[in-house]
Motif scaffolding. Structure first.
Motif, short mmCIF file in Angstrom:
data_model
loop_
_atom_site.label_atom_id
_atom_site.label_comp_id
_atom_site.label_asym_id
_atom_site.label_seq_id
_atom_site.Cartn_x
_atom_site.Cartn_y
_atom_site.Cartn_z
N ARG A 119 0.83 -1.21 0.00
CA ARG A 119 0.00 0.00 0.00
C ARG A 119 0.86 1.25 0.00
N THR A 120 1.92 1.25 0.79
CA THR A 120 2.81 2.40 0.86
C THR A 120 3.52 2.62 -0.47
N VAL A 121 3.98 1.54 -1.09
CA VAL A 121 4.69 1.66 -2.36
C VAL A 121 3.76 2.19 -3.44
N ARG A 122 2.53 1.73 -3.46
CA ARG A 122 1.57 2.23 -4.47
C ARG A 122 1.30 3.73 -4.29
N ALA A 123 1.09 4.14 -3.04
CA ALA A 123 0.83 5.56 -2.78
C ALA A 123 2.04 6.41 -3.14
N LEU A 124 3.20 5.93 -2.76
CA LEU A 124 4.43 6.63 -3.09
C LEU A 124 4.58 6.76 -4.60
N GLY A 125 4.36 5.66 -5.32
CA GLY A 125 4.51 5.68 -6.77
C GLY A 125 3.54 6.64 -7.44
N ALA A 126 2.28 6.63 -7.01
CA ALA A 126 1.29 7.52 -7.61
C ALA A 126 1.66 8.98 -7.40
N ALA A 127 2.12 9.32 -6.18
CA ALA A 127 2.50 10.70 -5.91
C ALA A 127 3.70 11.12 -6.75
N LEU A 128 4.68 10.24 -6.88
CA LEU A 128 5.85 10.58 -7.68
C LEU A 128 5.50 10.70 -9.16
N VAL A 129 4.62 9.82 -9.65
CA VAL A 129 4.21 9.93 -11.06
C VAL A 129 3.53 11.28 -11.30
N GLU A 130 2.62 11.67 -10.40
CA GLU A 130 1.94 12.95 -10.59
C GLU A 130 2.93 14.11 -10.58
N ARG A 243 9.20 1.96 -22.14
CA ARG A 243 8.76 2.26 -20.78
C ARG A 243 7.34 2.82 -20.78
N PRO A 244 6.58 2.57 -19.70
CA PRO A 244 5.17 2.99 -19.68
C PRO A 244 5.02 4.51 -19.68
N ARG A 245 3.84 4.93 -20.12
CA ARG A 245 3.46 6.34 -20.03
C ARG A 245 2.89 6.61 -18.64
N PRO A 246 2.91 7.88 -18.20
CA PRO A 246 2.40 8.19 -16.86
C PRO A 246 0.97 7.73 -16.61
N ALA A 247 0.09 7.89 -17.60
CA ALA A 247 -1.30 7.45 -17.40
C ALA A 247 -1.37 5.96 -17.13
N GLU A 248 -0.54 5.19 -17.83
CA GLU A 248 -0.50 3.75 -17.60
C GLU A 248 0.01 3.42 -16.20
N LEU A 249 0.99 4.20 -15.75
CA LEU A 249 1.53 3.98 -14.42
C LEU A 249 0.49 4.26 -13.35
N LEU A 250 -0.26 5.33 -13.51
CA LEU A 250 -1.28 5.65 -12.51
C LEU A 250 -2.35 4.57 -12.45
N ASP A 251 -2.73 4.04 -13.59
CA ASP A 251 -3.70 2.95 -13.60
C ASP A 251 -3.13 1.72 -12.90
N ALA A 278 -6.30 20.17 -15.46
CA ALA A 278 -6.85 21.14 -16.41
C ALA A 278 -6.13 21.11 -17.75
N ALA A 279 -4.87 20.65 -17.75
CA ALA A 279 -4.10 20.58 -18.99
C ALA A 279 -4.26 19.25 -19.70
N GLY A 280 -5.12 18.38 -19.16
CA GLY A 280 -5.32 17.08 -19.78
C GLY A 280 -4.31 16.04 -19.36
N ASN A 281 -3.54 16.31 -18.30
CA ASN A 281 -2.55 15.37 -17.81
C ASN A 281 -3.11 14.55 -16.66
N PRO A 282 -2.65 13.30 -16.49
CA PRO A 282 -3.14 12.50 -15.38
C PRO A 282 -2.73 13.12 -14.04
N ALA A 283 -3.67 13.25 -13.13
CA ALA A 283 -3.38 13.85 -11.83
C ALA A 283 -4.48 13.50 -10.86
N GLY A 284 -4.24 13.68 -9.58
CA GLY A 284 -5.27 13.54 -8.57
C GLY A 284 -5.41 12.16 -7.97
N ARG A 285 -4.79 11.13 -8.55
CA ARG A 285 -4.96 9.78 -8.05
C ARG A 285 -4.26 9.60 -6.71
N ALA A 286 -3.13 10.26 -6.52
CA ALA A 286 -2.34 10.05 -5.31
C ALA A 286 -3.08 10.47 -4.06
#
Length: 323
Positions: A119-130, A243-251, A278-286
């Motif tokens: 759980r910690t690794v997933r949260a950490l990863g999502a925040a870093l991706v954003e 390598r994956p795109r950020p949207a793929e990483l967040l999913d 607002a710019a169409g980038n993946p965000a907010g998941r973290a």
């Protein structure tokens, strides 16, 4: 003539950096994980401001160090940690950012007693991706993601060490084996002297998540938790295009689906669509992943102890003037 890195190092060892008195070092050399700069916790003479201070390693180029610190001042996002002050021209090189109680990722593993929970690794990863998505949207490759660059705070991580690879050596110069750079986190193309690119940040992110989950930046594939194996391995592809795109990483880093709700069917409910800013980038998941309990209790306790110790700390007494 600009003050040297040795001047900055010497002042920090004597208990002062810029206008700040040094209270303690942030990093523990016992972890064995390279850190691109010396880091300290400092306080202003009036006691009103506590900051995290960075000074370059001995032998580093002070001009490149300060240039990367200056650029980091423009980083955006809640999980980035831009410099807010830098040394004046001609002074010994340093930069500072506001203090919050933090543990470098290597120290967090030590406190926890081993690799962090999924759980910690997933949260950490999502925040870093954003954080990387926002920087890439500004046209900035971070070029410094590594275990030491990640600081864990109670409300989420802070990504530091912006531009560490660029500060260590100019493009076109091999960076493999240079002081302060963690070899497992350095993308192959950057190790060979290539210009940092966002896909290199994805590689470094994969190495950092591998470290959080196993204690190693380049573990054997079987050492990775099964649920994270595919995404971390994809990030660590030697081919930047693979390598994956950020949207793929967040999913992939989103919460693991629980058992299907009654009547939802064997496959369960669909995964939520990727959130876009607002710019169409993946965000907010973290934000959803960084809910209470995202950090293990021992790490929370260590952060509380650090805060209490600094509240009780007194400023070093300056040396008496010589007759």
């Amino acid at each position: 003539m600009p003050a040297s890195v040795a001047d900055a190092e010497g002042r920090a060892r004597r208990g002062a950096t810029g206008p700040y008195s040094v209270l303690r070092e942030l990093d523990d050399a016992a972890s064995g994980i390279p850190v691109p700069e010396r880091r300290f916790i400092g306080r202003s003479a009036d006691g009103d401001r506590t900051v995290l201070i960075g000074v370059p390693l001995p032998g580093a180029d002070p001009g490149r160090f300060l240039a990367e610190a200056e650029t980091s001042r423009y980083l955006l996002g809640p999980w980035s940690s831009p410099a807010t002050e830098v040394a004046a021209p001609g002074d010994a090189p340093w930069h500072a950012r506001p203090y919050v109680p933090v543990l470098p990722l290597p120290a967090a593993l030590t406190v926890h007693g081993g690799p962090l929970p999924e759980r910690t690794v997933r949260a950490l990863g999502a925040a870093l991706v954003e954080t990387l998505v926002i920087g890439h949207g500004q046209g900035l490759a971070h070029a410094g993601v590594s275990p030491a660059a990640v600081l864990l705070a109670a409300d989420g991580p802070r990504l530091t060490c912006f531009g560490a690879a660029r500060a260590a050596a100019e493009d076109g110069t091999p960076r493999s084996g240079l002081p302060g750079l963690e070899s497992g986190s350095l993308p192959p193309e950057q190790a060979n002297g290539g210009r940092p690119h966002p896909t290199g940040d994805v590689y470094a992110l994969g190495a950092t998540l591998a470290y959080a989950a196993t204690g190693y930046t380049v573990p054997e594939r079987e050492e990775l938790p099964a649920a994270l194996r595919a995404v971390v391995t994809a990030c660590l592809s030697r081919d930047p295009a693979a390598r994956p795109r950020p949207a793929e990483l967040l999913d992939a880093l989103g919460p693991v689906a629980g058992p299907p709700a009654p009547g939802a069917g064997a496959a369960g409910p669909p995964r939520p669509a990727t959130v876009l800013d607002a710019a169409g980038n993946p965000a907010g998941r973290a934000a959803a992943l960084l809910s209470p309990g995202w950090l293990p209790g021992r790490i929370i306790a260590a952060l509380a102890r650090q805060s209490a110790e600094l509240l009780a700390a007194t400023l070093p007494v300056p040396p008496a003037p010589q007759d």
